[in-house]
Design a protein around this motif. Structure first.
Motif, PDB file in Angstrom:
ATOM      1  N   ASN A  31       0.969  -1.359   0.327  1.00  0.00           N
ATOM      2  CA  ASN A  31       0.009  -0.003  -0.074  1.00  0.00           C
ATOM      3  C   ASN A  31       0.622   0.884   0.030  1.00  0.00           C
ATOM      4  OD1 ASN A  31      -2.715  -0.619   0.791  1.00  0.00           O
ATOM      5  ND2 ASN A  31      -2.358  -2.492   2.538  1.00  0.00           N
ATOM      6  N   HIS A  32       1.273   1.696  -1.043  1.00  0.00           N
ATOM      7  CA  HIS A  32       1.505   2.770  -1.006  1.00  0.00           C
ATOM      8  C   HIS A  32       1.627   4.372  -0.482  1.00  0.00           C
ATOM      9  CE1 HIS A  32       3.555   1.179  -5.279  1.00  0.00           C
ATOM     10  NE2 HIS A  32       3.031   0.852  -4.536  1.00  0.00           N
ATOM     11  N   SER A  99      -3.662   3.265   1.245  1.00  0.00           N
ATOM     12  CA  SER A  99      -4.527   3.293  -0.851  1.00  0.00           C
ATOM     13  C   SER A  99      -2.851   2.773  -1.318  1.00  0.00           C
ATOM     14  CB  SER A  99      -4.948   4.257  -0.908  1.00  0.00           C
ATOM     15  OG  SER A  99      -5.411   4.513  -2.766  1.00  0.00           O
ATOM     16  N   ILE A 100      -2.840   2.437  -2.414  1.00  0.00           N
ATOM     17  CA  ILE A 100      -2.371   1.743  -3.084  1.00  0.00           C
ATOM     18  C   ILE A 100      -1.893   3.174  -4.500  1.00  0.00           C
ATOM     19  CG2 ILE A 100      -1.411   0.629  -5.948  1.00  0.00           C
ATOM     20  CD1 ILE A 100      -2.869  -1.661  -5.011  1.00  0.00           C
ATOM     21  N   ASP A 104      -4.801  13.065  -4.161  1.00  0.00           N
ATOM     22  CA  ASP A 104      -4.826  13.893  -2.729  1.00  0.00           C
ATOM     23  C   ASP A 104      -4.619  13.305  -1.525  1.00  0.00           C
ATOM     24  OD1 ASP A 104      -6.657  17.254  -2.068  1.00  0.00           O
ATOM     25  OD2 ASP A 104      -5.188  15.934  -1.044  1.00  0.00           O
ATOM     26  N   TRP A 105      -3.737  13.327  -0.703  1.00  0.00           N
ATOM     27  CA  TRP A 105      -3.419  12.579   0.384  1.00  0.00           C
ATOM     28  C   TRP A 105      -4.399  13.896   1.696  1.00  0.00           C
ATOM     29  CZ3 TRP A 105      -1.706  14.535   5.277  1.00  0.00           C
ATOM     30  CH2 TRP A 105      -1.384  16.197   4.954  1.00  0.00           C
ATOM     31  N   ARG A 106      -5.133  14.464   1.489  1.00  0.00           N
ATOM     32  CA  ARG A 106      -5.707  14.785   2.324  1.00  0.00           C
ATOM     33  C   ARG A 106      -7.359  15.012   2.094  1.00  0.00           C
ATOM     34  NH1 ARG A 106      -2.426  18.859   0.776  1.00  0.00           N
ATOM     35  NH2 ARG A 106      -0.953  20.317   2.190  1.00  0.00           N
ATOM     36  N   ILE A 112      -8.950   3.727   0.405  1.00  0.00           N
ATOM     37  CA  ILE A 112      -9.355   2.441   0.210  1.00  0.00           C
ATOM     38  C   ILE A 112      -9.792   1.546   1.252  1.00  0.00           C
ATOM     39  CG2 ILE A 112     -10.059   0.388  -1.237  1.00  0.00           C
ATOM     40  CD1 ILE A 112      -7.613   0.999  -3.304  1.00  0.00           C
ATOM     41  N   TYR A 113      -8.410   1.534   1.819  1.00  0.00           N
ATOM     42  CA  TYR A 113      -9.418   0.889   2.696  1.00  0.00           C
ATOM     43  C   TYR A 113      -9.094   1.503   4.501  1.00  0.00           C
ATOM     44  CZ  TYR A 113      -7.292  -2.895  -1.026  1.00  0.00           C
ATOM     45  OH  TYR A 113      -7.550  -3.521  -1.763  1.00  0.00           O
ATOM     46  N   TRP A 114     -10.193   1.519   5.011  1.00  0.00           N
ATOM     47  CA  TRP A 114     -10.439   1.580   6.485  1.00  0.00           C
ATOM     48  C   TRP A 114     -10.425   0.865   7.349  1.00  0.00           C
ATOM     49  CZ3 TRP A 114     -10.129   7.188   6.818  1.00  0.00           C
ATOM     50  CH2 TRP A 114     -10.215   7.756   5.511  1.00  0.00           C
ATOM     51  N   GLY A 115      -9.825   1.762   8.705  1.00  0.00           N
ATOM     52  CA  GLY A 115     -10.112   1.280  10.237  1.00  0.00           C
ATOM     53  C   GLY A 115     -10.912   1.445  10.589  1.00  0.00           C
TER      54      GLY A 115
END
Length: 123
Positions: A31-32, A99-100, A104-106, A112-115
């Protein structure tokens, strides 16, 4: 599908510190982008910090610069958020995201993936 599980939240007095952890079900190197978001009651989810794992570059929102540090341990597939000099306004549910790719990191929609989140309360 990547599962993310956060831990480390709790209650702390202003000026104190906490270290949040997020363990991923797969190699975090795949996950980049891995980051932390937070959401306080009645407010939207906001970006806290993100790390671009492949180039070891970190991004921070202005309100945490100098106080929070994002870090990763690829050997254990863990992402960390060290929070120091905590303020009452830092109280929120903190979420780990991955996310791969990331335009926009913000933007939470970039992930895609969340805890499920871990609660931080600062009094």
């Amino acid at each position: 599908h990547v599962q993310l599980v956060e831990s480390g939240g709790g209650s702390v007095q202003a000026g104190g510190s906490l270290r949040l952890s997020c363990v991923a079900s797969t190699s975090i190197s795949s996950n980049h982008f891995m980051g932390w978001f937070r959401q306080a009651p009645g407010r939207g989810r906001e970006a806290v910090a993100t790390t671009y794992t492949h180039v070891n570059r970190q991004y921070y929102s202005d309100f945490v610069k100098g106080r929070f540090t994002i870090d990763e341990d690829t050997s254990t597939n863990k992402l960390y958020l060290l929070m120091t000099n905590l303020k009452p306004e830092d109280s929120a549910m903190y979420f780990c995201a991955a996310s791969i790719s990331c335009e926009d990191w913000r933007d939470e929609n970039s992930y895609i993936y969340w805890g499920q989140g871990t609660q931080v309360t600062v009094s």
